[in-house]
Design a protein around this motif. Structure first.
Motif, PDB file in Angstrom:
ATOM      1  N   ASP A  10      76.615  39.095  51.902  1.00 42.50           N
ATOM      2  CA  ASP A  10      75.327  39.113  51.204  1.00 42.50           C
ATOM      3  C   ASP A  10      75.159  40.344  50.321  1.00 42.50           C
ATOM      4  N   PHE A  11      76.013  41.343  50.500  1.00 42.46           N
ATOM      5  CA  PHE A  11      75.863  42.600  49.771  1.00 42.46           C
ATOM      6  C   PHE A  11      76.935  42.815  48.712  1.00 42.46           C
ATOM      7  N   ILE A  12      77.672  41.789  48.361  1.00 41.09           N
ATOM      8  CA  ILE A  12      78.792  41.939  47.431  1.00 41.09           C
ATOM      9  C   ILE A  12      78.338  42.334  46.029  1.00 41.09           C
ATOM     10  N   THR A  13      77.363  41.671  45.476  1.00 41.99           N
ATOM     11  CA  THR A  13      76.957  41.949  44.093  1.00 41.99           C
ATOM     12  C   THR A  13      75.820  42.950  43.984  1.00 41.99           C
ATOM     13  N   GLY A  14      75.239  43.348  45.089  1.00 41.91           N
ATOM     14  CA  GLY A  14      74.146  44.306  45.032  1.00 41.91           C
ATOM     15  C   GLY A  14      72.781  43.695  45.280  1.00 41.91           C
ATOM     16  N   LEU A  15      72.663  42.396  45.170  1.00 42.09           N
ATOM     17  CA  LEU A  15      71.407  41.713  45.474  1.00 42.09           C
ATOM     18  C   LEU A  15      71.679  40.575  46.448  1.00 42.09           C
ATOM     19  N   VAL A  16      71.006  40.607  47.576  1.00 45.09           N
ATOM     20  CA  VAL A  16      71.203  39.573  48.591  1.00 45.09           C
ATOM     21  C   VAL A  16      70.834  38.207  48.021  1.00 45.09           C
ATOM     22  N   GLN A  17      69.779  38.155  47.252  1.00 47.91           N
ATOM     23  CA  GLN A  17      69.302  36.895  46.674  1.00 47.91           C
ATOM     24  C   GLN A  17      70.388  36.229  45.822  1.00 47.91           C
ATOM     25  N   MET A  18      71.194  37.010  45.123  1.00 41.09           N
ATOM     26  CA  MET A  18      72.234  36.445  44.261  1.00 41.09           C
ATOM     27  C   MET A  18      73.408  35.903  45.065  1.00 41.09           C
TER      28      MET A  18
END
Length: 132
Positions: free
Chosen positions: A99-107
Motif C-alpha cells: 500500500d505504500f509503494i507509490t506514496g499514496l495508499v489510495q493509489m
C-alpha cells in the motif's frame, strides 16, 4: 504516477497539480502516521544496532558498498513493521507493505472500474488528455 493521479484536466497548471498532490500527501500522512512512525523507529533501531555492532553508520551516503549491503541485510533480518505494530497493539489487518509503494495508499488499492463515475472510468481508459 502521483502527477497523473492529481491531474484532472489537460489544462491544469503545474501549480494546481502540485497543490492537489500536497493536500493528498498530507492527508495520507495523517491517516497512516503510526505506520510511518513505526517504519522510522525500526530503521533507526537497525542503524543504532549496526553502529554499535560494527562501529559504522552504514546508511550514510559516504558508506562503502559493503557497509550498505550489511545494513540492508540487517534491515531484512529485523522483524517486519507488521510484527512491530502487532506487538504494540495496533491493527494491521487492513494494510500491507504494497500500500505504500507509490506514496499514496489510495493509489495502491484496487478499485473496481464499475464502482467509479463515468468521468473517472473515461480517465482510466483514455488518460487525462482527452479533449472531447
Amino acid at each position: 504516477v502521483l502527477w497523473f493521479f492529481c491531474r484532472h484536466s489537460p489544462i491544469d497548471t503545474s501549480r494546481v497539480i502540485f497543490g492537489r498532490a500536497r493536500v493528498l500527501i498530507i492527508e495520507d500522512l495523517k491517516n497512516y502516521i503510526e505506520y510511518y512512525v513505526a517504519a522510522i523507529i525500526r530503521r533507526l533501531a537497525v542503524m543504532a544496532y549496526t553502529k554499535d555492532t560494527f562501529g559504522s553508520f552504514s546508511s550514510d551516503s559516504n558508506a562503502t558498498k559493503e557497509e550498505k549491503k550489511r545494513f540492508e541485510t540487517m534491515l531484512l533480518q529485523t522483524p517486519s513493521i507488521e510484527a512491530f505494530l502487532k506487538a504494540n497493539g495496533l491493527k494491521t489487518d487492513s494494510i500491507s507493505g504494497s500500500d505504500f509503494i507509490t506514496g499514496l495508499v489510495q493509489m495502491n488499492r484496487h478499485q473496481p472500474l464499475h464502482s467509479k463515475s463515468f468521468s473517472q472510468r473515461k480517465k482510466h481508459l483514455f488518460g487525462g488528455d482527452v479533449l472531447y
